[in-house]
Scaffold this active site. Structure first.
Site, PDB file in Angstrom:
ATOM      1  N   TYR A   1     146.333 -41.199  29.856  1.00  0.00           N
ATOM      2  CA  TYR A   1     147.919 -41.433  29.458  1.00  0.00           C
ATOM      3  C   TYR A   1     148.737 -41.777  31.136  1.00  0.00           C
ATOM      4  CZ  TYR A   1     152.943 -42.420  28.577  1.00  0.00           C
ATOM      5  OH  TYR A   1     153.882 -43.174  29.008  1.00  0.00           O
TER       6      TYR A   1
ATOM      7  N   ASP B   1     145.358 -40.548  39.285  1.00  0.00           N
ATOM      8  CA  ASP B   1     146.934 -39.801  38.743  1.00  0.00           C
ATOM      9  C   ASP B   1     146.874 -38.345  38.819  1.00  0.00           C
ATOM     10  OD1 ASP B   1     148.388 -40.853  35.923  1.00  0.00           O
ATOM     11  OD2 ASP B   1     149.418 -40.132  37.893  1.00  0.00           O
TER      12      ASP B   1
ATOM     13  N   LYS C   1     156.995 -35.501  38.537  1.00  0.00           N
ATOM     14  CA  LYS C   1     156.712 -34.111  38.291  1.00  0.00           C
ATOM     15  C   LYS C   1     157.258 -33.459  38.784  1.00  0.00           C
ATOM     16  CE  LYS C   1     154.126 -35.590  33.670  1.00  0.00           C
ATOM     17  NZ  LYS C   1     155.016 -35.466  32.814  1.00  0.00           N
TER      18      LYS C   1
HETATM   19  P1  KE4 Z   1     156.561 -40.722  33.754  1.00  0.00           P
HETATM   20  O1  KE4 Z   1     156.728 -42.305  33.661  1.00  0.00           O
HETATM   21  O2  KE4 Z   1     156.446 -40.094  32.236  1.00  0.00           O
HETATM   22  O3  KE4 Z   1     157.312 -40.389  34.295  1.00  0.00           O
HETATM   23  O4  KE4 Z   1     154.860 -40.654  34.189  1.00  0.00           O
HETATM   24  C1  KE4 Z   1     154.382 -41.409  33.375  1.00  0.00           C
HETATM   25  C2  KE4 Z   1     152.586 -40.553  33.680  1.00  0.00           C
HETATM   26  C3  KE4 Z   1     151.296 -41.051  34.872  1.00  0.00           C
HETATM   27  N1  KE4 Z   1     150.477 -40.215  34.438  1.00  0.00           N
HETATM   28  C4  KE4 Z   1     150.484 -38.832  33.695  1.00  0.00           C
HETATM   29  C5  KE4 Z   1     149.098 -38.241  34.664  1.00  0.00           C
HETATM   30  C6  KE4 Z   1     151.503 -38.267  32.865  1.00  0.00           C
HETATM   31  O5  KE4 Z   1     151.216 -37.514  32.169  1.00  0.00           O
HETATM   32  C7  KE4 Z   1     152.581 -38.759  32.522  1.00  0.00           C
HETATM   33  C8  KE4 Z   1     152.952 -38.681  31.408  1.00  0.00           C
HETATM   34  N2  KE4 Z   1     153.768 -37.318  30.815  1.00  0.00           N
HETATM   35  C9  KE4 Z   1     154.072 -37.409  29.416  1.00  0.00           C
HETATM   36  C10 KE4 Z   1     153.124 -35.935  29.026  1.00  0.00           C
HETATM   37  N3  KE4 Z   1     152.746 -36.876  27.795  1.00  0.00           N
HETATM   38  C11 KE4 Z   1     155.191 -36.830  29.915  1.00  0.00           C
HETATM   39  C12 KE4 Z   1     156.015 -36.630  28.091  1.00  0.00           C
HETATM   40  C13 KE4 Z   1     157.008 -38.373  28.253  1.00  0.00           C
HETATM   41  O6  KE4 Z   1     156.266 -39.411  27.480  1.00  0.00           O
HETATM   42  O7  KE4 Z   1     157.919 -37.987  27.068  1.00  0.00           O
END
Ligand code: KE4
Length: 427
Positions: free
Chosen positions: A142, A237, A265
């Site tokens: 993801y 990523d 993060k």
């Molecule tokens: P955000 O847009 O949520 O800040 O980041 C997206 C993203 C991009 N790349 C990786 C590897 C990620 O894990 C994420 C977001 N991670 C999720 C956790 N599985 C965020 C939690 C959520 O979607 O509420």
């Protein structure tokens, strides 16, 4: 009625699903989400005042523990000077220098407000730099919710993506190829056939969105070699793994130099800060220097930068990652030991401050293996641990996160609680 339930019912009237991000709704595990009233160190307290040991930590950012005094003070001090200016500030230069110092592959970096923005822009940049349209991702990884990344594997050899979300036109994903994580042979075959058409490959260098799944060294080496050979941009990523698995991130553990890296993060310490960066010749294509457009009102805002700088300072303290890694490994080992005692089939794994546990006889190496785990037993275990005051990710397809505030005693307390929980879900 519990305040959590009351708030959830009220929330669902005015917020879709009662949450501002789907995984928070407890959809996979059932039950009522815990509404966090406050958090400190390794703990949070829910709306009913119940205390939980937190192993989600905002999905990674809270690596120094919630509400760390240094981070809170940095944000408070920044706030009194103004919240956002839409103009450059010294702090943005300082944190960019810090990121470039910590990640040798990053020669230049641009700050944004979310991981989604970072990966979406990194892909646009790779397309602009190469003049190619085709991108490659891996099933189960993801990278945020931009249209061309919301794809699931299509059928057939070259599995061009089909939209995995409503509202995404097929046209938006037809340039996205979805391959299998850790499948070196498929990767080599794909590059042999269409490698010179590929703009970029985006990879979770240690997957955390299909539970924790580590790549083989052969896979990461092959990926770097093939992208280099065919002029495709390799995007690591590291939104989740960045400064989570090691000070040098996953790329440091792999000994790989990606062309672009995305961060999020931890780098923002819990505030809205993410980034994309890498080779100067590629970054030079981004506006205002080049033709690849990207912008953001709150990009690099002073409060996020303050939280990020305070966090990056704390993680560079001597022994930080050794302590964090040892405690996380002990947790993974303890879970496996307690499961065995209860006769429950469980595998575990950990890397730095990230861990995974799987109700299967071995740690999965692919999306297919991850989805083959016993989800029903996971659900029961999740709730049994919630009863014990231990908060794991409310999904079998998420990794877990330990902070430096999780003491040895807390880890042992968690392991003991797991022993009781495994006994409840055995059989
Ligand atoms: P955000 O847009 O949520 O800040 O980041 C997206 C993203 C991009 N790349 C990786 C590897 C990620 O894990 C994420 C977001 N991670 C999720 C956790 N599985 C965020 C939690 C959520 O979607 O509420």
């Amino acid at each position: 009625m519990s305040r959590n339930l009351e708030l959830f019912e009220r929330g669902k009237k005015v917020i879709p699903g009662g949450v501002n991000s789907p995984v928070r709704a407890f959809g996979q595990v059932g039950g009522t989400p815990r509404f966090v009233a406050r958090a400190e160190g390794a703990y949070f307290w829910d709306a009913d005042g119940k205390q939980y040991l937190d192993y989600v930590g905002s999905w990674g950012p809270a690596i120094v523990g919630h509400a760390h005094p240094d981070v809170v003070k940095a944000v408070q001090d920044a706030a009194v000077g103004g919240l956002s200016f839409g103009a450059p500030t010294e702090g943005e230069v300082v944190i960019a220098e810090e990121i470039c110092k910590l990640l040798p592959s990053v020669e230049q970096v641009r700050l944004v407000s979310s991981g989604t923005e970072a990966t979406m822009t990194a892909i646009r940049l790779a397309r602009g730099f190469t003049g190619r349209d085709l991108i490659v991702k891996f099933e189960g990884c993801y990278h945020g919710h931009s249209d061309s990344l919301l794809v699931k594997a299509g059928s057939g050899l070259l599995t061009f993506g089909n939209p995995s979300s409503g509202g995404v036109p097929a046209d938006f994903t037809k340039h996205t190829l979805v391959l299998q994580y850790n499948d070196v042979e498929q990767l080599a075959r794909t590059f042999a056939e269409i490698g010179d058409q590929i703009a970029c490959v985006i990879l979770e260098p240690i997957a955390g969105n299909m539970n924790l799944i580590q790549p083989s060294q052969e896979f990461v080496q092959a990926l770097r070699g093939l992208t280099e050979k065919h002029g495709a941009v390799l995007i690591y990523d590291e939104v989740m793994t960045g400064f989570r698995v090691a000070k040098g991130c996953a790329q440091g553990l792999h000994g790989i130099t990606p062309d672009l890296t995305t961060l999020g993060k931890v780098v923002g310490g819990g505030m809205p800060l993410a980034a994309f960066g890498g080779r100067a010749d590629i970054m030079g294509k981004i506006a205002p220097l080049g033709t690849v457009y990207q912008a953001g009102t709150l990009s690099g805002n002073p409060l996020s930068v303050a939280a990020g700088l305070a966090t990056l300072k704390l993680i560079q303290q001597p022994g930080f990652y050794e302590t964090l890694g040892n405690r996380t490994a002990r947790l993974a080992q303890g879970l496996a030991e307690e499961a065995m005692k209860a006769g429950v089939t469980l595998s575990t794994d950990s890397v730095g401050g990230m861990f995974g546990f799987y109700f299967s006889d071995k740690a999965p190496k692919s999306y297919a293996e991850a989805t083959g785990c016993d989800i029903e037993r996971f659900k029961r275990f999740f709730h049994a641990m919630l009863d014990e005051g231990i908060y794991f990710a409310p999904s079998a397809y998420e990794a877990g996160f330990v902070s430096i505030a999780h003491t040895d005693a807390m880890i042992e307390q968690t392991i003991a609680a797991a022993g009781r929980a495994f006994a409840r879900v055995a059989g």
